[in-house]
Structures are given as structure tokens and as C-alpha cells.
Design an enzyme around this catalytic site. Structure first.
Site, PDB file in Angstrom:
ATOM      1  N   ASN A  14      12.516  15.025 -30.327  1.00 25.92           N
ATOM      2  CA  ASN A  14      11.460  14.983 -29.324  1.00 25.92           C
ATOM      3  C   ASN A  14      12.064  14.940 -27.928  1.00 25.92           C
ATOM      4  OD1 ASN A  14      12.278  12.348 -30.116  1.00 25.92           O
ATOM      5  ND2 ASN A  14      10.382  11.429 -29.388  1.00 25.92           N
TER       6      ASN A  14
ATOM      7  N   GLU B  91      10.682  14.122 -24.199  1.00 21.08           N
ATOM      8  CA  GLU B  91       9.547  13.648 -23.401  1.00 21.08           C
ATOM      9  C   GLU B  91       9.683  14.094 -21.951  1.00 21.08           C
ATOM     10  OE1 GLU B  91       9.276   9.443 -24.296  1.00 21.08           O
ATOM     11  OE2 GLU B  91       8.501   9.889 -26.306  1.00 21.08           O
TER      12      GLU B  91
ATOM     13  N   GLU C  11       9.482  18.169 -34.449  1.00 22.46           N
ATOM     14  CA  GLU C  11       9.173  19.289 -35.352  1.00 22.46           C
ATOM     15  C   GLU C  11       9.043  20.587 -34.568  1.00 22.46           C
ATOM     16  OE1 GLU C  11       7.693  16.366 -35.110  1.00 22.46           O
ATOM     17  OE2 GLU C  11       6.806  15.702 -36.991  1.00 22.46           O
TER      18      GLU C  11
HETATM   19  N1  THU Z   1       6.706  12.424 -32.171  1.00 24.02           N
HETATM   20  C1  THU Z   1       7.380  13.440 -32.782  1.00 24.02           C
HETATM   21  O1  THU Z   1       8.415  13.901 -32.270  1.00 24.02           O
HETATM   22  N2  THU Z   1       6.887  13.912 -33.961  1.00 24.02           N
HETATM   23  C2  THU Z   1       5.766  13.454 -34.567  1.00 24.02           C
HETATM   24  O2  THU Z   1       5.297  14.043 -35.526  1.00 24.02           O
HETATM   25  C3  THU Z   1       5.144  12.216 -34.090  1.00 24.02           C
HETATM   26  C4  THU Z   1       5.490  11.844 -32.694  1.00 24.02           C
HETATM   27  C5  THU Z   1       7.210  11.929 -30.876  1.00 24.02           C
HETATM   28  C6  THU Z   1       6.342  12.310 -29.707  1.00 24.02           C
HETATM   29  C7  THU Z   1       6.694  11.230 -28.700  1.00 24.02           C
HETATM   30  O3  THU Z   1       7.840  11.654 -27.979  1.00 24.02           O
HETATM   31  C8  THU Z   1       7.059  10.045 -29.557  1.00 24.02           C
HETATM   32  O4  THU Z   1       7.275  10.529 -30.877  1.00 24.02           O
HETATM   33  C9  THU Z   1       5.975   8.967 -29.610  1.00 24.02           C
HETATM   34  O5  THU Z   1       4.748   9.509 -29.964  1.00 24.02           O
END
Ligand code: THU
EC number: 3.5.4.5
Length: 134
Positions: free
Chosen positions: A43, A45, A56
Site C-alpha cells: 500500500n 498512502e 493488491e
Molecule cells: N489496505 C490494503 O492495502 N489492502 C486492503 O485490502 C485493505 C486496506 C491498506 C489501505 C490503507 O493504506 C491501509 O491498508 C489502511 O486501510
């Protein structure tokens, strides 16, 4: 096809690289394709919160950029005690490139916690076939 163990290690390695200064919740995802390759994502941000992207989504982008488009299985690894199942948007992202019985393994740092099929996580889903005319 890469084993679940290989995917677990790939997801763990890329989870450590996640950019998650706002949620402090690092996620890693690793896709195995039928051709034996592994594509991983984390992820990323952003200070403008909604612009952040999921692990994903990164893994799917890497797969597509490499010219592949079929997910054989995927491991998603998060932190904490709860299962880090893919968010709704990511279930749909996976669905585009997977079959109804494609395994989605949910992991924590200690190993695989639970495995689902895509159909279990996204039943009665909408996909490319729904766009075809009768
Ligand atoms: N997140 C993911 O990367 N994949 C998911 O399926 C659930 C959430 C990340 C998004 C955000 O950066 C952090 O987790 C908290 O929601």
C-alpha cells in the site's frame, strides 16, 4: 506456479516497504500466475488520503505491466490480530483477473491464517462476461 510459501515470503518482503505513514497499517500482496511468476505490491498512502492505493492494486499493476493477466492465487498480508481480507474495491480488482475458485490466502506475520476462494469473498460478482450482449 509459485507455492503459497513463496507468495508468503514475497508478501512479507514487500509489506516491509509499504508507505503507510497515516494509517501505520502496512499491507503486502503477492500474486502467482500460472506461468510461475510472482508479482507483489504494497500500500502507498498519500497526504490527500483518498488518493492512497492498496497493496493488491500494486500487485495487479505489476502483473499487468509484465504482460500477464491471470491470477492463479494470491496472498494478502496485514498487521494486527484481525484477518486482513481485501477491501471491496480490491476484491473487484482481483475478480477481473481471476476465476471464481481462485484461492485468496490471508496471512499475518506468522503465516497463513485463512484461505478463501474469490467467490466466497465476492459472490454473484460483476465481471467482463456481464458486459457481453446476449
Ligand atoms: N489496505 C490494503 O492495502 N489492502 C486492503 O485490502 C485493505 C486496506 C491498506 C489501505 C490503507 O493504506 C491501509 O491498508 C489502511 O486501510
Amino acid at each position: 506456479m509459485a507455492s503459497v510459501d513463496e507468495l508468503f515470503e514475497a508478501a512479507k518482503a514487500i509489506q516491509a516497504k509499504a508507505y503507510a505513514p497515516y494509517s501505520r497499517f502496512k499491507v503486502g500482496a503477492a500474486i502467482a500466475t500460472a506461468t510461475g511468476k510472482v508479482f507483489a505490491g504494497c500500500n502507498v498512502e498519500n497526504a490527500a488520503y483518498p488518493v492512497g492505493s492498496c497493496a493488491e492494486a500494486g500487485a495487479v499493476s505489476a502483473m499487468i505491466a509484465a504482460g500477464e493477466s491471470r491470477i492463479a492465487q494470491i496472498v494478502v498480508m496485514g498487521e494486527g490480530e484481525n484477518l486482513v481480507t481485501p477491501c471491496g474495491g480490491c476484491r473487484q480488482r482481483i475478480r477481473e483477473f481471476a476465476a471464481s475458485d481462485t484461492p485468496i490466502h490471508i496471512a499475518g506475520p506468522e503465516g497463513i491464517r485463512k484461505s478463501f476462494t474469490l467467490d466466497e469473498l465476492l459472490p454473484f460478482s460483476f465481471g467482463p462476461d456481464n458486459l457481453s450482449s446476449p
